[in-house]
Structure formats: C-alpha cells, structure tokens
Design an enzyme around this catalytic site. Sequence first.
Site, mmCIF file in Angstrom:
data_model
loop_
_atom_site.group_PDB
_atom_site.id
_atom_site.type_symbol
_atom_site.label_atom_id
_atom_site.label_comp_id
_atom_site.label_asym_id
_atom_site.label_seq_id
_atom_site.Cartn_x
_atom_site.Cartn_y
_atom_site.Cartn_z
ATOM 1 N N SER A 60 -0.946 9.595 -1.735
ATOM 2 C CA SER A 60 -1.831 10.011 -0.645
ATOM 3 C C SER A 60 -3.281 9.659 -0.958
ATOM 4 O O SER A 60 -3.655 9.498 -2.115
ATOM 5 C CB SER A 60 -1.740 11.521 -0.440
ATOM 6 O OG SER A 60 -0.402 11.920 -0.248
HETATM 7 N N1 SAH Z 1 2.526 13.650 -3.784
HETATM 8 C C1 SAH Z 1 2.808 12.242 -3.893
HETATM 9 C C2 SAH Z 1 2.995 11.615 -2.539
HETATM 10 C C3 SAH Z 1 4.165 10.707 -2.528
HETATM 11 S S1 SAH Z 1 4.727 10.181 -0.949
HETATM 12 C C4 SAH Z 1 1.769 11.533 -4.731
HETATM 13 O O1 SAH Z 1 0.737 12.161 -5.056
HETATM 14 O O2 SAH Z 1 1.972 10.377 -5.120
HETATM 15 C C5 SAH Z 1 5.996 11.360 -0.586
HETATM 16 C C6 SAH Z 1 7.128 11.437 -1.567
HETATM 17 O O3 SAH Z 1 8.070 12.371 -1.032
HETATM 18 C C7 SAH Z 1 7.892 10.151 -1.791
HETATM 19 O O4 SAH Z 1 7.917 9.845 -3.151
HETATM 20 C C8 SAH Z 1 9.295 10.443 -1.260
HETATM 21 O O5 SAH Z 1 10.323 9.808 -1.989
HETATM 22 C C9 SAH Z 1 9.353 11.944 -1.413
HETATM 23 N N2 SAH Z 1 10.332 12.629 -0.558
HETATM 24 C C10 SAH Z 1 10.621 12.413 0.747
HETATM 25 N N3 SAH Z 1 11.562 13.266 1.179
HETATM 26 C C11 SAH Z 1 11.887 14.044 0.117
HETATM 27 C C12 SAH Z 1 12.817 15.118 -0.081
HETATM 28 N N4 SAH Z 1 13.610 15.562 0.902
HETATM 29 N N5 SAH Z 1 12.905 15.675 -1.302
HETATM 30 C C13 SAH Z 1 12.126 15.240 -2.323
HETATM 31 N N6 SAH Z 1 11.229 14.240 -2.207
HETATM 32 C C14 SAH Z 1 11.110 13.646 -1.002
#
Ligand code: SAH
Length: 218
Positions: A60
Amino acid sequence: MTHEADKARMIMALRQGGVTNMHVLAAMEGISREQFVAAPFRDRAYDDVTLPIGYHQTVSQPTVVGRMTQALEVGDRMKVFETGTGSGYQTAVLAGLARRVYTVERHRGLLKEAEARFANLGLVNVVTMASDGSKGWPEQAPFDRIIVTAAAHDVPPVLVGQLAVGGIMVVPVGYHESEGHTDHDQRLIKVVRTEDGYETEDMGPVRFVPLVAGLAVS
Ligand code: SAH
C-alpha cells in the site's frame, strides 16, 4: 546507500496527507520501506505510491498505511490482527506500536518473504500464519484492533465478532467484481465494536486488491 532524504520526503507527504500522530510518524520513520519492495522498485520506495510485490499484489502507499495505522489508535499493550501480510510493511509499522501483531496471508510465498524481513529486522512480536484471513484467527481472538489490507465486499461480520468490545477495525469495503462496480467504489471504513453491534465511519475512497477466499494454490 542511505535513503534519509527520501524518507524525510515521505514523512512530509504523510503529514500533508493528514497523518499527524507522532507515534505513527515515528514508527513509519523507523521502518525502511525499501526493504519491503523488489530491487527494481527500490529507488521509488519512498514515493507515495503502491508498488508491486509479486503474485499480482502491491504494498500500500505510505499515506494509506499511515491513515489506517493512525485510525487504529494502537496502544503498546494491544493485540492486533492483520489480514493480508503482503510484503509485511504494514505489519512492521504496527509491530512498532502494538504488544503483538498476528498477521495472516493467503500466499505462502509472500508470507515466507515477509517472515524473512521480520527476522532481519529483529521483530519478535509478530506472529504469522498462512491462512484465509477472512476467517480471522479464532484461537487468538478477541483482538483490540483489526486491520484488513485487502478490499472486502462489506464489513466482515466474522472479523467484527473477533473484535473486543470498544475495539477498532479498519477495512476497505466495496469490492464487487460481478456487479458492474469498479475498484473506485471502495471506501475505507473504520468500525468501532460496541456492546451490541458496531458503529462505522467512512474515511473516504481507497483502492485495494480484493480480499480473496481460501489459501492460494501457489
Ligand atoms: N499489508 C500489505 C498489503 C498487501 S496487498 C503490505 O503492507 O504489503 C493485500 C494482501 O492481502 C495480498 O498479499 C493478498 O495476497 C492478501 N490477501 C487477500 N485476500 C486474503 C485473505 N482472504 N486472507 C489472507 N490474505 C489475503
């Protein structure tokens, strides 16, 4: 090579973006975002943009991380649950503020990379699990704070149920793939758990990758 000037620029952008809480700013200053992005994107690590982290996911943008973290009002005795570890950047920022952060990710490969970063940074208060975060982490509930870093359809009732009374959750909602909506319809929602339900506050438009059910196959 140091990135101090770039980091100072990021802090300025955070302040301009409404992130004024000194604890949040200090926590973000303490974490080097370039360690969370792939080598080709390192010179852009402190720009206020999302960057690719593999598996079609993104870290993000700093102002969004800052606004979400600030809205959580994290205290140093609190237990925090995060859905969507991704690069681990948001986790690392939270780890500087909370007692313990429980974070889950559906892509095992991403989680492994994030775990290596946590070890490298010496973060001992992060607990990880490869799982579907939309189910929460029932064995560890209730949580004082919950952060969802992927877009849900609506406020997830399962996660509200794992929030302590008086607890706060921030979650992007409004991802409706098949109903003609677009990512632009997502809103960041702050949820406060009450005795008999919850209250919400709309924090404005955001754009997140979708929350996907189940563990990823790769
Ligand atoms: N907080 C992260 C943002 C990553 S983007 C950072 O600072 O880099 C969102 C993430 O959520 C992705 O890696 C995706 O694989 C994960 N995601 C999506 N649906 C999910 C679920 N149901 N359970 C766990 N992770 C999930």
